[in-house]
Design a protein around this motif. Structure first.
Motif, mmCIF file in Angstrom:
data_model
loop_
_atom_site.group_PDB
_atom_site.id
_atom_site.type_symbol
_atom_site.label_atom_id
_atom_site.label_comp_id
_atom_site.label_asym_id
_atom_site.label_seq_id
_atom_site.Cartn_x
_atom_site.Cartn_y
_atom_site.Cartn_z
ATOM 1 N N UNK A 1 0.940 -1.293 -0.203
ATOM 2 C CA UNK A 1 -0.001 -0.109 0.016
ATOM 3 C C UNK A 1 0.896 1.229 -0.160
ATOM 4 N N UNK A 2 1.561 1.449 0.794
ATOM 5 C CA UNK A 2 2.833 2.418 1.126
ATOM 6 C C UNK A 2 4.108 2.048 1.658
ATOM 7 N N UNK A 3 5.012 2.916 1.148
ATOM 8 C CA UNK A 3 6.415 2.992 1.876
ATOM 9 C C UNK A 3 6.766 4.227 2.547
ATOM 10 N N UNK A 4 6.791 4.031 3.793
ATOM 11 C CA UNK A 4 7.072 5.295 4.773
ATOM 12 C C UNK A 4 8.419 5.466 4.988
ATOM 13 N N UNK A 5 8.931 6.509 4.460
ATOM 14 C CA UNK A 5 10.360 6.870 4.362
ATOM 15 C C UNK A 5 11.058 7.829 5.657
ATOM 16 N N UNK A 6 11.276 7.273 6.534
ATOM 17 C CA UNK A 6 11.911 8.264 7.741
ATOM 18 C C UNK A 6 13.076 8.635 7.423
ATOM 19 N N UNK A 7 13.047 10.046 7.606
ATOM 20 C CA UNK A 7 14.609 10.744 7.016
ATOM 21 C C UNK A 7 14.827 11.482 8.567
ATOM 22 N N UNK A 8 16.157 10.917 8.647
ATOM 23 C CA UNK A 8 16.858 11.602 10.191
ATOM 24 C C UNK A 8 18.446 11.701 9.839
ATOM 25 N N UNK A 9 18.920 12.919 10.043
ATOM 26 C CA UNK A 9 20.465 12.904 9.836
ATOM 27 C C UNK A 9 21.405 12.206 10.611
ATOM 28 N N UNK A 10 22.448 11.725 9.882
ATOM 29 C CA UNK A 10 23.301 10.377 10.566
ATOM 30 C C UNK A 10 23.941 11.179 11.996
ATOM 31 N N UNK A 11 24.090 12.410 12.367
ATOM 32 C CA UNK A 11 24.678 12.721 13.822
ATOM 33 C C UNK A 11 23.418 12.282 14.758
ATOM 34 N N UNK A 12 22.504 12.356 14.395
ATOM 35 C CA UNK A 12 21.122 11.964 15.455
ATOM 36 C C UNK A 12 20.945 10.668 15.595
ATOM 37 N N UNK A 13 21.040 10.030 14.324
ATOM 38 C CA UNK A 13 20.972 8.514 14.404
ATOM 39 C C UNK A 13 21.933 7.890 15.256
ATOM 40 N N UNK A 14 23.281 8.640 15.235
ATOM 41 C CA UNK A 14 24.465 7.846 15.963
ATOM 42 C C UNK A 14 24.135 8.199 17.361
ATOM 43 N N UNK A 15 23.752 9.378 17.872
ATOM 44 C CA UNK A 15 23.296 9.694 19.188
ATOM 45 C C UNK A 15 22.205 8.846 19.676
ATOM 46 N N UNK A 16 21.475 8.436 18.925
ATOM 47 C CA UNK A 16 20.261 7.721 19.403
ATOM 48 C C UNK A 16 20.790 6.152 19.498
ATOM 49 N N UNK A 17 21.585 5.819 18.826
ATOM 50 C CA UNK A 17 22.030 4.267 18.883
ATOM 51 C C UNK A 17 23.181 4.208 20.068
ATOM 52 N N UNK A 18 24.040 5.118 20.125
ATOM 53 C CA UNK A 18 24.729 5.116 21.301
ATOM 54 C C UNK A 18 24.289 4.956 22.372
ATOM 55 N N UNK A 19 23.394 5.883 22.619
ATOM 56 C CA UNK A 19 22.388 5.947 23.795
ATOM 57 C C UNK A 19 21.767 4.644 24.018
ATOM 58 N N UNK A 20 21.238 4.039 22.933
ATOM 59 C CA UNK A 20 20.600 2.676 23.243
ATOM 60 C C UNK A 20 21.594 1.520 23.405
ATOM 61 N N UNK A 21 22.729 1.833 23.149
ATOM 62 C CA UNK A 21 23.837 0.798 23.426
ATOM 63 C C UNK A 21 23.746 0.294 24.721
ATOM 64 N N UNK A 22 23.450 1.569 25.599
ATOM 65 C CA UNK A 22 23.881 1.361 27.104
ATOM 66 C C UNK A 22 22.884 0.221 27.824
ATOM 67 N N UNK A 23 21.812 -0.146 26.878
ATOM 68 C CA UNK A 23 20.739 -0.901 27.387
ATOM 69 C C UNK A 23 20.431 -2.210 26.374
#
Ligand code: AP5
Ligand code: MG
Length: 188
Positions: free
Chosen positions: A108-130
């Protein structure tokens, strides 16, 4: 059927937004990343092969992904299916279209989420703690970004040719992004 592919780079919020979509629209949830991690945890042959690649930040081969999908997709999804992190290559686009055609349906649809790499990196490094995810460290995340740019981004063009892509700004609160996605779905 409402068949949605939630698309975007590592850490863009696919898993987070999937929860809302599955609940709101009663969809079957298929996340190839989650399924691969389950195979790894169960120490299956497929899991053992996949782990070597995932730990380096590469994309698992299409042959393994086909096996994974065959194992987990059943032909009884009345309301529709939400695909998280699939398709990720050109070959997988054809696989997806084939699976849905067998159900006398289509994407039906492809939803393409756009986020800059510096924010992605911050999110995943934060997540890595848990998270305990072996691929949540800076070196592997950089490789995941590279694989995304080279192999996965062309998937957008494939579905753009079918006029199925809606690109959404993935920066904001979880609720704001959920609202943007809902607006797209309600407008279809
Ligand atoms: P996969 O598990 O699909 O990982 P990914 O695509 O790299 O994405 P993530 O799961 O890390 O992020 P996400 O977009 O789900 O974001 P999340 O909601 O968690 O794939 C892993 C690996 O498996 C691949 O590298 C590949 O090797 C293999 N693989 C999987 N599918 C494959 C396929 N089809 N073909 C080949 N190989 C395949 O959010 C991230 C973090 O940010 C969370 O901590 C979250 O709480 C936070 N967050 C979410 N939204 C927001 C927000 N709005 N603001 C602030 N923080 C937020
Ligand atoms: Mg995810």
């Amino acid at each position: 059927m409402l068949n949605i592919a939630l698309f975007g780079p590592p850490g863009c919020g696919k898993g987070t937004q999937s929860k809302m979509l599955v609940e709101k629209y009663g969809l079957t949830y298929i996340s190839t990343g989650d399924l691969l991690r389950k195979e790894i945890a169960a120490n299956t042959e497929l899991g053992i092969k996949a782990k070597i690649i995932i730990d380096k930040g590469g994309l698992v081969g299409d042959d393994l992904v086909v096996k994974l999908i065959e194992k987990h997709v059943e032909n009884n999804h009345a309301q529709g299916i939400l695909f998280d992190g699939f398709p990720r290559t050109h070959v997988q686009c054809y696989i997806l279209d084939g699976i849905l055609a067998d159900m006398k349906s289509s994407l039906t649809v492809m939803i393409n989420l756009e986020v800059p790499e510096n924010i992605l990196m911050q999110r995943m490094l934060e997540r890595s703690k848990i998270s305990g995810r072996s691929d949540d460290n800076e070196t592997v995340i950089k490789m995941r970004f590279k694989e995304y740019q080279e192999k996965t981004l062309p998937v957008v063009e494939f579905y753009q040719r079918q006029n199925k892509v809606h690109t959404i700004n993935g920066v904001g609160t979880v609720e704001e992004i959920a609202q943007r996605i809902q607006n797209v779905i309600e407008s279809i």
